[in-house]
Design a protein around this motif. Structure first.
Motif, PDB file in Angstrom:
ATOM      1  N   ASN A 146       0.873  -1.173   0.000  1.00 52.87           N
ATOM      2  CA  ASN A 146       0.000   0.000   0.000  1.00 52.87           C
ATOM      3  C   ASN A 146       0.911   1.224   0.000  1.00 52.87           C
ATOM      4  O   ASN A 146       1.654   1.459   0.945  1.00 52.87           O
ATOM      5  CB  ASN A 146      -0.897  -0.018   1.239  1.00 52.87           C
ATOM      6  CG  ASN A 146      -1.712   1.264   1.386  1.00 52.87           C
ATOM      7  OD1 ASN A 146      -1.865   2.023   0.435  1.00 52.87           O
ATOM      8  ND2 ASN A 146      -2.226   1.489   2.578  1.00 52.87           N
ATOM      9  N   VAL A 201      -9.674  -2.386   0.692  1.00 50.18           N
ATOM     10  CA  VAL A 201     -10.198  -2.292  -0.683  1.00 50.18           C
ATOM     11  C   VAL A 201     -10.811  -3.613  -1.137  1.00 50.18           C
ATOM     12  O   VAL A 201     -11.467  -3.680  -2.179  1.00 50.18           O
ATOM     13  CB  VAL A 201      -9.086  -1.872  -1.675  1.00 50.18           C
ATOM     14  CG1 VAL A 201      -8.678  -0.428  -1.428  1.00 50.18           C
ATOM     15  CG2 VAL A 201      -7.884  -2.805  -1.588  1.00 50.18           C
ATOM     16  N   ILE A 219      -5.360  -1.662  -7.233  1.00 47.70           N
ATOM     17  CA  ILE A 219      -6.602  -0.984  -6.859  1.00 47.70           C
ATOM     18  C   ILE A 219      -6.286   0.381  -6.252  1.00 47.70           C
ATOM     19  O   ILE A 219      -5.483   0.483  -5.326  1.00 47.70           O
ATOM     20  CB  ILE A 219      -7.391  -1.826  -5.833  1.00 47.70           C
ATOM     21  CG1 ILE A 219      -7.624  -3.244  -6.370  1.00 47.70           C
ATOM     22  CG2 ILE A 219      -8.716  -1.157  -5.494  1.00 47.70           C
ATOM     23  CD1 ILE A 219      -8.265  -4.178  -5.365  1.00 47.70           C
ATOM     24  N   SER A 221      -7.397   3.768  -4.176  1.00 48.21           N
ATOM     25  CA  SER A 221      -8.321   4.205  -3.131  1.00 48.21           C
ATOM     26  C   SER A 221      -7.885   5.586  -2.665  1.00 48.21           C
ATOM     27  O   SER A 221      -6.898   5.726  -1.943  1.00 48.21           O
ATOM     28  CB  SER A 221      -8.310   3.214  -1.963  1.00 48.21           C
ATOM     29  OG  SER A 221      -9.117   3.674  -0.894  1.00 48.21           O
ATOM     30  N   TYR A 226      -3.082   0.056  -4.010  1.00 47.59           N
ATOM     31  CA  TYR A 226      -2.806  -1.267  -3.451  1.00 47.59           C
ATOM     32  C   TYR A 226      -2.363  -2.190  -4.577  1.00 47.59           C
ATOM     33  O   TYR A 226      -3.095  -2.367  -5.565  1.00 47.59           O
ATOM     34  CB  TYR A 226      -4.047  -1.852  -2.779  1.00 47.59           C
ATOM     35  CG  TYR A 226      -4.425  -1.192  -1.480  1.00 47.59           C
ATOM     36  CD1 TYR A 226      -4.023  -1.734  -0.258  1.00 47.59           C
ATOM     37  CD2 TYR A 226      -5.191  -0.026  -1.462  1.00 47.59           C
ATOM     38  CE1 TYR A 226      -4.370  -1.140   0.949  1.00 47.59           C
ATOM     39  CE2 TYR A 226      -5.541   0.576  -0.261  1.00 47.59           C
ATOM     40  CZ  TYR A 226      -5.132   0.011   0.937  1.00 47.59           C
ATOM     41  OH  TYR A 226      -5.480   0.613   2.132  1.00 47.59           O
TER      42      TYR A 226
END
Length: 283
Positions: A146, A201, A219, A221, A226
């Motif tokens: 992350n 997520v 992903i 966010s 991520y």
């Protein structure tokens, strides 16, 4: 003369009252019936550094609880039926026996049982009993990072992550401090609940799409990205992998040894008593 006699009578009455009142014992701080609470009973009650006001409250509460318990037990002994008291005394006697024997056996076991469990023993027990160790939920092996999407080395990090190599250890040691969170050891099985916690997520709605063996995901966010790689997945009610239940296997084997040792110890102590003529059954 009458006046002197009256004075002597008052003096006798005062002395008589004091005579019938229970005498305060030295060092005692409270009394209930014939039971006394002493200063030594509260010597370690108040922790060091406690203020005077709090100390007084602690001592007062302790004395009140002590008095309540004494009054209740005396009332119970007066008012409970003989049968109930007999039944409770039998329970108390049995509880003492259970408490003492349990503590003694635990001490014997602690000093005697072999706590070393080899890898071979663990694997053997697992192979023989693995049908008994089913998963309670989905287990996942994965790695993730992350980080902020404006990281200047994002492209390099992304490439090395999805083409992961143990040879890049120095690279990951250098850049790990830039990550908000990460887990690069994908040989460890984790419960699905931990996946939800570590990777917000991922949720029950998109789980089926992401939690699949070999799945790669990127992903976004808000300001974060991520990077996720799923290595393997085991569904609920499947045989648990050896590495995941290894600690459980060790506990099971040790408990089995303890039970066997207790059984052996009980037999030996009985056999010794018979041999030494300390135990016999009359016919």
């Amino acid at each position: 003369m009458i006046r002197n006699s009256f004075f002597l009578l008052l003096l006798w009455l005062c002395v008589s009252c004091n005579f019938f009142q229970p005498e305060q014992k030295p060092e005692s701080i409270a009394r209930v019936g014939k039971s006394y609470l002493y200063k030594s009973d509260i010597a370690t009650l108040v922790p060091a550094g406690t203020s005077k006001a709090d100390s007084i409250l602690l001592v007062r509460d302790f004395i009140n609880r002590w008095a309540s318990q004494k009054l209740l037990i005396e009332a119970a002994e007066r008012n409970l039926s003989d049968k109930k008291k007999k039944d409770y005394n039998a329970l108390i006697k049995q509880y003492k026996i259970d408490l003492y024997t349990k503590a003694y056996i635990e001490e014997v076991v602690k000093n005697t049982v072999d706590t070393l469990v080899t890898e071979e023993e663990l694997k053997k027990y697992y192979e023989e009993n693995k049908e008994n160790f089913k998963t309670n939920s989905t287990l996942v092996r994965l790695r993730f990072i992350n980080l902020t999407k404006d990281n200047p080395r994002f492209a390099t990090i992304r490439n090395k992550f999805f083409n992961y190599s143990k040879k890049d250890k120095k690279f990951w040691d250098t850049y790990a401090l830039q990550f908000k969170s990460f887990a690069l050891n994908d040989s460890v099985w984790v419960d699905m609940s931990q996946v939800y916690y570590k990777l917000p997520v991922i949720n029950p709605d998109n789980r089926e799409d992401i939690i699949r063996p070999g799945k790669k995901a990127e992903i976004q966010s808000n300001e974060d990205v991520y990077l996720i790689k799923i290595t393997n997945v085991i569904d609920k009610n499947q045989i648990s992998p050896f590495e995941y239940i290894k600690p459980t296997l060790k506990e099971v084997i040790l408990n089995k040894r303890k039970l066997e040792l207790i059984k052996q110890f009980e037999k030996e102590i009985t056999d010794d008593a018979i041999k030494n003529n300390d135990y016999e059954v009359y016919k």
